[in-house]
Design a protein around this motif. Structure first.
Motif, PDB file in Angstrom:
ATOM      1  N   LEU A 155      50.852  35.114  38.811  1.00  0.00           N
ATOM      2  CA  LEU A 155      51.483  33.804  38.688  1.00  0.00           C
ATOM      3  C   LEU A 155      52.995  34.005  38.648  1.00  0.00           C
ATOM      4  N   ALA A 156      53.668  33.481  39.663  1.00  0.00           N
ATOM      5  CA  ALA A 156      55.132  33.628  39.757  1.00  0.00           C
ATOM      6  C   ALA A 156      55.535  35.097  39.626  1.00  0.00           C
ATOM      7  N   THR A 157      54.826  35.959  40.333  1.00  0.00           N
ATOM      8  CA  THR A 157      55.012  37.423  40.405  1.00  0.00           C
ATOM      9  C   THR A 157      54.648  38.157  39.123  1.00  0.00           C
ATOM     10  N   ASN A 158      54.130  37.446  38.124  1.00  0.00           N
ATOM     11  CA  ASN A 158      53.671  38.089  36.888  1.00  0.00           C
ATOM     12  C   ASN A 158      52.177  38.387  37.016  1.00  0.00           C
ATOM     13  N   THR A 159      51.794  39.650  36.907  1.00  0.00           N
ATOM     14  CA  THR A 159      50.387  40.014  37.023  1.00  0.00           C
ATOM     15  C   THR A 159      49.608  39.481  35.829  1.00  0.00           C
ATOM     16  N   VAL A 160      48.575  38.690  36.126  1.00  0.00           N
ATOM     17  CA  VAL A 160      47.727  38.109  35.095  1.00  0.00           C
ATOM     18  C   VAL A 160      46.448  38.913  34.929  1.00  0.00           C
ATOM     19  N   LEU A 161      45.875  39.336  36.052  1.00  0.00           N
ATOM     20  CA  LEU A 161      44.586  40.029  35.994  1.00  0.00           C
ATOM     21  C   LEU A 161      44.511  41.110  37.053  1.00  0.00           C
ATOM     22  N   ALA A 162      44.026  42.289  36.663  1.00  0.00           N
ATOM     23  CA  ALA A 162      43.692  43.379  37.577  1.00  0.00           C
ATOM     24  C   ALA A 162      42.368  43.941  37.065  1.00  0.00           C
ATOM     25  N   ILE A 163      41.293  43.759  37.831  1.00  0.00           N
ATOM     26  CA  ILE A 163      39.963  44.091  37.343  1.00  0.00           C
ATOM     27  C   ILE A 163      39.191  44.867  38.401  1.00  0.00           C
ATOM     28  N   GLU A 164      38.280  45.734  37.952  1.00  0.00           N
ATOM     29  CA  GLU A 164      37.478  46.566  38.843  1.00  0.00           C
ATOM     30  C   GLU A 164      36.029  46.553  38.361  1.00  0.00           C
ATOM     31  N   ASN A 165      35.098  46.605  39.319  1.00  0.00           N
ATOM     32  CA  ASN A 165      33.668  46.702  39.001  1.00  0.00           C
ATOM     33  C   ASN A 165      33.190  48.118  39.339  1.00  0.00           C
ATOM     34  N   PRO A 166      32.980  48.960  38.327  1.00  0.00           N
ATOM     35  CA  PRO A 166      32.591  50.343  38.578  1.00  0.00           C
ATOM     36  C   PRO A 166      31.081  50.544  38.705  1.00  0.00           C
ATOM     37  N   ALA A 167      30.315  49.441  38.721  1.00  0.00           N
ATOM     38  CA  ALA A 167      28.854  49.568  38.748  1.00  0.00           C
ATOM     39  C   ALA A 167      28.390  50.293  40.015  1.00  0.00           C
ATOM     40  N   PRO A 168      27.375  51.171  39.908  1.00  0.00           N
ATOM     41  CA  PRO A 168      26.855  51.883  41.088  1.00  0.00           C
ATOM     42  C   PRO A 168      26.059  50.926  41.981  1.00  0.00           C
ATOM     43  N   GLY A 169      25.682  51.434  43.165  1.00  0.00           N
ATOM     44  CA  GLY A 169      24.839  50.642  44.051  1.00  0.00           C
ATOM     45  C   GLY A 169      23.592  50.192  43.318  1.00  0.00           C
ATOM     46  N   GLY A 170      23.186  48.960  43.522  1.00  0.00           N
ATOM     47  CA  GLY A 170      22.035  48.431  42.793  1.00  0.00           C
ATOM     48  C   GLY A 170      22.389  47.968  41.403  1.00  0.00           C
ATOM     49  N   GLY A 171      23.683  48.083  41.036  1.00  0.00           N
ATOM     50  CA  GLY A 171      24.133  47.634  39.719  1.00  0.00           C
ATOM     51  C   GLY A 171      24.350  46.134  39.693  1.00  0.00           C
ATOM     52  N   THR A 172      25.239  45.719  38.833  1.00  0.00           N
ATOM     53  CA  THR A 172      25.450  44.289  38.608  1.00  0.00           C
ATOM     54  C   THR A 172      26.727  43.807  39.275  1.00  0.00           C
ATOM     55  N   ASN A 173      26.600  42.712  39.996  1.00  0.00           N
ATOM     56  CA  ASN A 173      27.793  42.062  40.539  1.00  0.00           C
ATOM     57  C   ASN A 173      28.565  41.395  39.396  1.00  0.00           C
ATOM     58  N   MET A 174      29.844  41.181  39.611  1.00  0.00           N
ATOM     59  CA  MET A 174      30.680  40.547  38.595  1.00  0.00           C
ATOM     60  C   MET A 174      31.266  39.243  39.135  1.00  0.00           C
ATOM     61  N   ALA A 175      31.147  38.198  38.345  1.00  0.00           N
ATOM     62  CA  ALA A 175      31.860  36.946  38.607  1.00  0.00           C
ATOM     63  C   ALA A 175      32.775  36.745  37.402  1.00  0.00           C
ATOM     64  N   TYR A 176      34.059  36.726  37.634  1.00  0.00           N
ATOM     65  CA  TYR A 176      35.004  36.764  36.521  1.00  0.00           C
ATOM     66  C   TYR A 176      36.187  35.847  36.813  1.00  0.00           C
ATOM     67  N   HIS A 177      36.732  35.260  35.768  1.00  0.00           N
ATOM     68  CA  HIS A 177      37.971  34.494  35.911  1.00  0.00           C
ATOM     69  C   HIS A 177      38.814  34.687  34.663  1.00  0.00           C
ATOM     70  N   GLN A 178      40.099  34.552  34.845  1.00  0.00           N
ATOM     71  CA  GLN A 178      41.046  34.712  33.744  1.00  0.00           C
ATOM     72  C   GLN A 178      42.010  33.538  33.767  1.00  0.00           C
ATOM     73  N   GLU A 179      41.958  32.724  32.725  1.00  0.00           N
ATOM     74  CA  GLU A 179      42.873  31.588  32.612  1.00  0.00           C
ATOM     75  C   GLU A 179      44.043  31.969  31.723  1.00  0.00           C
ATOM     76  N   THR A 180      45.241  31.604  32.150  1.00  0.00           N
ATOM     77  CA  THR A 180      46.418  31.957  31.354  1.00  0.00           C
ATOM     78  C   THR A 180      47.473  30.874  31.448  1.00  0.00           C
ATOM     79  N   THR A 181      48.360  30.838  30.469  1.00  0.00           N
ATOM     80  CA  THR A 181      49.503  29.927  30.477  1.00  0.00           C
ATOM     81  C   THR A 181      50.785  30.733  30.300  1.00  0.00           C
ATOM     82  N   LEU A 182      51.707  30.550  31.202  1.00  0.00           N
ATOM     83  CA  LEU A 182      53.022  31.176  31.102  1.00  0.00           C
ATOM     84  C   LEU A 182      54.080  30.096  30.943  1.00  0.00           C
ATOM     85  N   VAL A 183      55.148  30.436  30.236  1.00  0.00           N
ATOM     86  CA  VAL A 183      56.226  29.483  29.963  1.00  0.00           C
ATOM     87  C   VAL A 183      57.453  29.880  30.773  1.00  0.00           C
TER      88      VAL A 183
END
Length: 198
Positions: A124-152
């Motif tokens: 948001l406005a060049t400020n990194t809010v979220l950097a996420i990785e799914n390390p699950a192996p094949g056959g593992g779990t998919n990830m659905a993720y969101h990050q809500e934030t407020t910047l001033v």
């Protein structure tokens, strides 16, 4: 002896002295502040118009919101703008310049499949809010993720009296890998406009 008529803004005391009539008849008190009264007392005298005080400060508010569609798209490797949070505000004071403080709230949906070290993020406005990785192996779990934030954000320039100004805050996704996807982007902007209080 000539008589003089005075309006309600003046009064004659018991010694026949003309005084300014003050609501509530405040008691006498010395200047209680550490700053000098000569430079910080707002009362002044215009040689032509007479006694004056600065106009009242005014505070205003602004609000805007938006969102994109929910279609999934691949998260690019490089940072890419996918929406812009924006708002236009008007200085409520016709006399004073105004300082604008914006509270920008944003939320981005990310979807990371398993088995490919999928990753992604958003800014948001060049400020990194979220950097996420799914390390699950094949056959593992998919990830659905969101990050809500407020910047001033505090505007770098004052808004002239009675004028309007527009502000934009870029929302980007990036750092994509392993078929990561993003979905809906949602944002809100609430702004406070301080006219004469900067």
């Amino acid at each position: 002896m000539a008589s003089v008529c005075v309006g309600p803004e003046f009064e004659v005391d018991d010694q026949r002295r003309l005084r300014v009539a003050l609501a509530g008849r405040p008691t006498s008190a010395v200047w209680p502040y550490p700053c000098a009264s000569s430079g910080h007392n707002p009362l002044r005298v215009d040689p032509e118009a007479g006694l004056w005080a600065p106009p009242y400060p005014k505070i205003g508010q602004g609000y805007a919101k938006g969102e994109t569609g929910t279609t999934h798209k691949k998260v690019p490797a490089s940072w890419t703008e996918v929406d812009v949070a924006q708002i236009e505000v008007t200085n409520p004071s016709p006399c004073h310049s105004a300082l604008v403080v914006a509270f920008v709230n944003a939320d981005v949906d990310l979807f990371l499949p398993a088995g490919a070290d999928a990753r992604g993020g958003w800014r948001l406005a060049t400020n990194t809010v979220l950097a996420i990785e799914n390390p699950a192996p094949g056959g593992g779990t998919n990830m659905a993720y969101h990050q809500e934030t407020t910047l001033v954000f505090v505007a770098s320039a004052l808004v002239k009296p009675g004028a309007s100004a527009a502000y934009e805050y870029s929302i980007e996704v990036g750092n994509g890998q392993g078929d990561a996807e993003y979905g809906q982007v949602r944002w809100e902007v609430r702004a406070l406009i301080f006219g004469g209080m900067s």
